[in-house]
Design an enzyme around this catalytic site. Structure first.
Site: not given
Ligand SMILES: C[C@H](CCC[C@@H](C)[C@H]1CC[C@H]2[C@@H]3[C@H](O)C[C@@H]4C[C@H](O)CC[C@]4(C)[C@H]3C[C@H](O)[C@]12C)C(=O)SCCNC(=O)CCNC(=O)[C@H](O)C(C)(C)COP(=O)(O)OP(=O)(O)OC[C@H]1O[C@@H](n2cnc3c(N)ncnc32)[C@H](O)[C@@H]1OP(=O)(O)O
Length: 383
Positions: A57, A123, A153
């Protein structure tokens, strides 16, 4: 393997960073995926081959401190969050590179670390759109079309980031210094599409989308449906290959319009389509195999491993669960990749062993566990 001895920490992300980590693992790096804690019910990373999982975490002070400590003993960190997230956790590059100046700090994002959209969600389709590339993809009179999430991606993101990491690792052998890799998927998708910009003067793209040589405008660069509902792919661009295509289709080139007569292309396509629809895919393969007409079957994911050519090269591999996937590419002659045959890790499966490896004591680990900063997830049997 080429990357043996390289220690990588991959913060769990959606799709591009898991591919980046899998490439590094396939080629020999020790990749630890840092998963969220408390862990989600299901593992979203389907590209976990060869990785181990540590559930940590980062939002708790001791969790962020643990990652800092891990980074002191790592070569590479891959983080997949939008700009600002790592800084907010106190884990930005200034902090981590100060503590380990040899660290390669790879930031894999959609929009990069600066600019108007740096903090925006997005995305693949959004990154592809902003790169200009999406405007070129699609058939005539149809909207632009994003080909799954492969281009931004994976190609522009995961692969480019892996390339950046490897270049930085190579440079480090000379300077002894790490650096930040700012891998933007917008820029990665644009860069790998440089040909689109560089070939403007060749007249390849003068016409509307879907009317050009390589974007489904030409009859000799198209897919055609066969009698059994399958498809053949035709890529007979050069005149000598086009001639073979025409022969294979049973046509006489003297009776056809010139290959590059744009105005005749729509009619030619109809003619080719009608001919292809008369035979099965297997029958067309028998005609075109061994002829330089640049005609191949369109194979399904289930069929690829059975195709003779792919079989001869072992291009597709099976893991312990009998799942088929592509063999890592490219093939290195002395130090080829040896992908792990094991199933992907469960979230938190290796938490304890990883922390021990990085110098944490049993007491420290027990404390982190009691504070719910880490999780263990030992499979009960040998699954
Ligand atoms: C088109 C693709 C996306 C396709 C993805 C698909 C492959 C998957 C999408 C849905 C999935 C399914 C779904 O989840 C349901 C099932 C779940 C199951 O577990 C598995 C089967 C599923 C059917 C599952 C299957 C597949 O996985 C899916 C179909 C893309 O374009 S991917 C590219 C996305 N863009 C990027 O990566 C660019 C950079 N990132 C971002 O812009 C953002 O991260 C993003 C992607 C917009 C997400 O934004 P978000 O607000 O959610 O996150 P962030 O702002 O980055 O912040 C992360 C927060 O999390 C905290 N954190 C991180 N690690 C930890 C940790 N270890 N402990 C605690 N906290 C953590 C971090 O501090 C951030 O917190 P805050 O928001 O408070 O700052």
């Amino acid at each position: 393997m080429a990357l043996r001895g390289v220690r990588v920490l991959e913060l769990a992300g959606l799709a591009p960073s898991p591919l980046c980590g899998m490439i590094l693992a396939d080629f020999g790096a020790q990749v630890v995926r840092v998963d969220r804690c408390p862990r989600s019910a299901m593992n979203a990373d389907v590209q976990g081959r060869g990785k181990r999982s540590l559930a940590l975490d980062l939002k708790q002070g001791p969790g962020a401190a643990a990652l800092r400590r891990l980074c002191r003993g790592a070569d590479v960190l891959v983080e997949p969050f939008r700009h600002g997230v790592m800084e907010k956790l106190g884990l930005g590059p200034k902090v981590l590179l100060k503590e380990n100046p040899k660290l390669i700090y790879a930031r894999l994002t959609g929009f990069g670390q600066s600019g108007k959209y740096a903090k925006s969600a997005g995305h693949d389709i959004n990154y592809l759109a902003l790169s200009g590339v999406l405007s070129k993809l699609g058939r005539k009179d149809e909207n632009p079309y994003a080909p799954v999430n492969l281009l931004a991606d994976f190609a522009g993101g995961g692969v480019m980031c892996a390339m950046g990491i490897i270049m930085a690792l190579y440079e480090r052998t000379k300077s002894g210094k790490g650096q930040v890799v700012d891998a933007s998927m917008v820029e990665g998708a644009a860069y790998l599409s440089s040909f689109l910009w560089k070939s403007q003067n060749l007249g390849l793209w003068n016409r509307l989308r879907g009317e050009n040589l390589l974007d489904s405008g030409a009859p000799f660069y198209e897919t055609y449906k066969t009698l059994d509902g399958k498809f053949m792919a035709v890529g007979a661009i050069e005149p000598q290959f086009y001639e073979q295509l025409v022969k294979g289709l049973g046509l006489d080139s003297d009776k056809l319009p010139n290959q590059l007569s744009f105005s005749d292309w729509p009619e030619m396509k109809k003619m080719f389509a009608a001919i292809f629809s008369k035979k099965t895919q297997a029958e067309w393969c028998r005609i075109f195999d061994g002829i330089d007409a640049c005609v191949t079957p369109v194979l399904s994911l289930d069929e690829v491993a059975l195709h003779e050519h792919n079989k001869e090269r072992s291009s597709f591999i099976k893991n312990d669960q009998e799942e088929i996937s592509p063999r890592p590419s490219p093939l290195l002659s002395r130090t080829p990749a040896t992908p792990s045959p094991r199933r992907d890790p469960f979230i938190g499966e290796h938490t304890e062993e990883i922390l021990l490896e990085f110098g944490f004591t049993k007491e420290e680990i027990a404390k982190l566990h009691s504070e719910k900063v880490i999780e263990f997830n030992k499979p009960k049997a040998n699954l």
